[in-house]
Design a protein around this motif. Structure first.
Motif, mmCIF file in Angstrom:
data_model
loop_
_atom_site.group_PDB
_atom_site.id
_atom_site.type_symbol
_atom_site.label_atom_id
_atom_site.label_comp_id
_atom_site.label_asym_id
_atom_site.label_seq_id
_atom_site.Cartn_x
_atom_site.Cartn_y
_atom_site.Cartn_z
ATOM 1 N N SER A 248 0.825 -1.211 0.000
ATOM 2 C CA SER A 248 0.000 0.000 0.000
ATOM 3 C C SER A 248 0.862 1.266 0.000
ATOM 4 N N ASP A 249 1.984 1.219 0.715
ATOM 5 C CA ASP A 249 2.857 2.393 0.832
ATOM 6 C C ASP A 249 3.700 2.641 -0.415
ATOM 7 N N PHE A 251 2.684 3.183 -3.401
ATOM 8 C CA PHE A 251 2.088 4.134 -4.339
ATOM 9 C C PHE A 251 1.091 5.016 -3.594
ATOM 10 N N GLN A 252 0.977 6.258 -4.028
ATOM 11 C CA GLN A 252 0.023 7.204 -3.454
ATOM 12 C C GLN A 252 -1.108 7.366 -4.460
ATOM 13 N N MET A 255 -2.586 10.861 -5.418
ATOM 14 C CA MET A 255 -1.581 11.647 -6.138
ATOM 15 C C MET A 255 -1.495 11.197 -7.603
ATOM 16 N N THR A 398 4.591 14.885 11.597
ATOM 17 C CA THR A 398 4.146 15.232 10.254
ATOM 18 C C THR A 398 4.318 16.735 10.044
ATOM 19 N N SER A 412 -1.935 13.102 2.277
ATOM 20 C CA SER A 412 -1.446 11.804 1.833
ATOM 21 C C SER A 412 -0.421 11.309 2.841
ATOM 22 N N ARG A 413 -0.631 10.074 3.326
ATOM 23 C CA ARG A 413 0.252 9.457 4.320
ATOM 24 C C ARG A 413 0.463 10.356 5.545
ATOM 25 N N TYR A 417 -0.744 18.608 2.120
ATOM 26 C CA TYR A 417 -0.191 19.325 0.971
ATOM 27 C C TYR A 417 -1.171 20.429 0.587
ATOM 28 N N TYR A 444 -5.042 9.051 10.658
ATOM 29 C CA TYR A 444 -3.829 8.396 10.167
ATOM 30 C C TYR A 444 -2.917 8.043 11.346
ATOM 31 N N VAL A 457 -3.065 2.626 6.979
ATOM 32 C CA VAL A 457 -3.098 2.638 5.510
ATOM 33 C C VAL A 457 -4.536 2.699 5.027
#
Length: 615
Positions: A248-249, A251-252, A255, A398, A412-413, A417, A444, A457
């Motif tokens: 899972s990690d 690819f985003q 995005m 974060t 994202s994650r 952004y 998250y 995830v």
């Protein structure tokens, strides 16, 4: 390492239990002894002599205390079971043994389940087990339950304990015969889906019966029947959890399906006088989707004995498969079909709600002087909210990043952004911070705090509840205005028309002409819905809000929903894992749950407000 059931083996097992330690020992010929922790019950299965029955043996693996052995081992097994029962009965005041086996009679009249219990006084535990078994519902499988004497378990060459021994140890011996509809009687091969479903239902029925016995007869007082489930997790679970999270990690997803040329596409669309659909460009694909799928299906999920965790992992694998298919189909018509599988479409009821909002609010609100908050100032406010979350959990790490290739806001994650050109009304700043930071970032890191990585995830379909929570947080802090509701409703309508074959330009013009959106907003809605080839995700915001309001009306609480990135029907799964102490309560709470001034508003929601009451 396989071990014979010797006197020293039995002494070691009992000694471990008396010291409150887990026992997991491999027995000869594939047998297994697993006792999660000292418990006042034991479930066992013995393979028939010369005829291993692995399908039926699988049923006991769902329990916290079980033995799988062979009929040929009856003499040694009797000594082992007796010493375990004696030690646990001394600790808890009583003990229960439940032996499972496949019924030898396969005639149509044979009940699906037959409970074997004491003849003289039918204990309440037998009635509870019978009642719970009768409530099992499986499509095309008639469920019938019979009751017989447990005398065959107390005498004969295969008996483990005599009636006198049971009385001396305050021990209840029950049997449960299963009609083996879950395997092919000719080949012996199991029907895996039926076996899996039946195993899950049977495990709950057994736990409820054990709970009744334990609550009345012993000094052990579990808070819930699920608290009798497995706590100790085999190493394969953590390995599989890590593997799924790793894939899972890599690819985003959001995005990769978000255009990087939104500004240029808008300019080109304007030059065509809004007649030619723009061409969108996307980030380069960082993974080979076919290779990732191979890795995904090489993960040995069959090693997970726990039915609840097994379901969770299979569910996640199914979702990752769909996501990878979508990425490989990006910018093709097939993208839309996978999106419908992953995020759903728009049903008639949701469409009525969306159209009702747009009818009730036919025009955008008039703002004489809209104050736009500078992007850097908004970023600073977001950083302050992150610091507030971190004050509850120091491990939270974060930040906020301003980027030119982002339109609007995106998490994202666990990172926020912000688009460098984002136009954020000052009166919406707090609502958006609660949406992005107080919901998406918070869940998250609440998920990150759990042993199971799937909670950060995201479980399959988590987006609906996530966005419902995020929009509700906007309402609670007073930032869910008319324009925002119109926007969410318009996204639903645009998704509906997308699935009916509507083209980009038609959707764009409908939003302007029929629903009075300005060109910039109409383009943004249409771009989001048509990106990648057709993304239906934007319908989940309003759908999630509608379902969340119903959940609150039905007496549900908000706080359990914030444990991670889960979906609403995962609440019983999460609660079960909390009872079993596999998971623990969420460490971070959003500001609105801690603010006394907001509590009356939250209590009012529980009276049954609908989306239209929020207008």
């Amino acid at each position: 390492m396989t071990e014979a059931i010797t006197e020293s083996f039995i002494k070691s097992v009992v000694g471990s239990l008396k010291r409150s330690r887990q026992v997991r020992r491999r027995l000869p010929d594939g047998g297994l002894l697993h006792i999660d922790r000292p418990l006042p019950f034991l479930v066992l299965f013995r393979h028939p002599a010369g005829k291993p029955d692995h399908a039926t043996a699988d049923f006991v693996k769902a329990e916290a205390a079980y033995i799988i052995a062979k009929e040929e081992q009856t003499a040694e097994l009797a000594l082992l079971v007796k010493e375990i029962a004696k030690a646990m009965s001394e600790k808890f005041g009583a003990f229960m043994i439940l032996e499972l086996f496949a019924a030898a009679d396969h005639t149509p009249e044979t009940p699906l389940f037959r409970v074997l219990g004491p003849e003289e006084a039918l204990p309440a535990t037998v009635n509870v087990l019978k009642k719970e078994l009768e409530q099992i519902q499986i499509e095309n499988l008639p469920v019938t339950v019979g009751i017989s004497s447990n005398q065959p378990l107390l005498s004969g060459p295969l008996h483990l304990l005599s009636e006198d021994e049971l009385k001396q140890m305050s021990c209840l011996m029950l049997g449960l015969a299963l009609k083996p509809v879950y395997r092919n009687l000719t080949t012996g091969d199991a029907y895996p889906l039926l076996l899996r479903t039946l195993r899950k239902h049977l495990s709950n029925a057994v736990k409820k019966a054990v709970f009744d016995f334990v609550r009345v007869q012993t000094t052990h007082h579990p808070t819930h029947f699920q608290a009798l489930g497995r706590r100790a997790v085999v190493s394969a679970v953590w390995h599989i959890d890590k593997k799924l999270a790793s894939i899972s990690d890599q690819f985003q997803f959001l995005m990769l399906v978000t255009p990087v040329n939104a500004t240029e596409a808008w300019e080109a669309f304007c030059k065509s006088k809004f007649k030619k659909a723009p061409t969108f460009h996307y980030r380069l694909m960082p993974v080979d989707t076919d290779l990732l799928k191979r890795k995904l299906y090489n993960i040995p999920l069959e090693k997970v004995e726990d039915p609840t965790l097994g379901f969770l992992f299979r569910d996640k694998r199914h979702e990752l498969d769909k996501m990878l298919t979508m990425l490989s189909d990006r910018n093709t018509p097939d993208f839309l079909y996978s999106s419908l599988q992953l995020f759903g479409g728009v049903d008639e009821q949701l469409l009525k709600v969306a159209e009702g909002i747009l009818t009730a609010l036919p025009e955008p609100e008039v703002h004489e002087d809209i104050s736009i908050i500078p992007v850097h100032e908004f970023a600073a406010l977001a950083e302050q909210e992150i610091a507030f979350l971190k004050s509850q959990n120091e491990s939270l790490s974060t930040g906020v990043e301003i980027r030119k290739d982002i339109v609007g806001l995106l998490v994202s994650r666990g990172k926020l952004y912000i688009g460098a050109e984002a136009q954020i009304p000052r009166n919406r700043a707090e609502a958006l911070i609660q949406h992005e930071v107080g919901t998406h970032i918070l869940t998250y890191f609440n998920g990150k705090a759990q042993p199971l990585q799937q909670l950060y995830v995201g479980v399959p379909g988590y987006e609906e509840l996530q966005e419902g929570l995020a929009v509700l947080s906007e309402y609670l802090v007073g930032g869910l205005n008319h324009d925002r509701l119109r926007l969410l409703a318009a996204r639903v309508v645009a998704v509906h028309h997308l699935t009916k074959g509507c083209h980009f330009t038609d959707n764009f013009h409908r939003l302007i002409e029929q629903y009075k959106f300005d060109k910039d907003t109409a383009f943004d809605i249409t771009m989001r819905v048509h990106r990648g080839g057709g993304l239906t995700k934007d319908a989940v915001y309003l759908r999630g809000l509608v379902h969340l309001l119903q959940y609150l009306k039905d007496g549900g609480e908000l706080e359990p929903l914030l444990i991670g990135k889960i979906r609403q029907d995962y609440i019983p799964i999460v609660q079960e894992l909390i009872y079993r102490k596999v998971l623990h309560t969420a460490p971070i709470k959003p500001r609105y749950l801690l603010d006394p001034a907001i509590q009356p508003k939250l209590e009012q929601l529980k009276t049954g407000l609908t989306v239209f009451n929020l207008i």
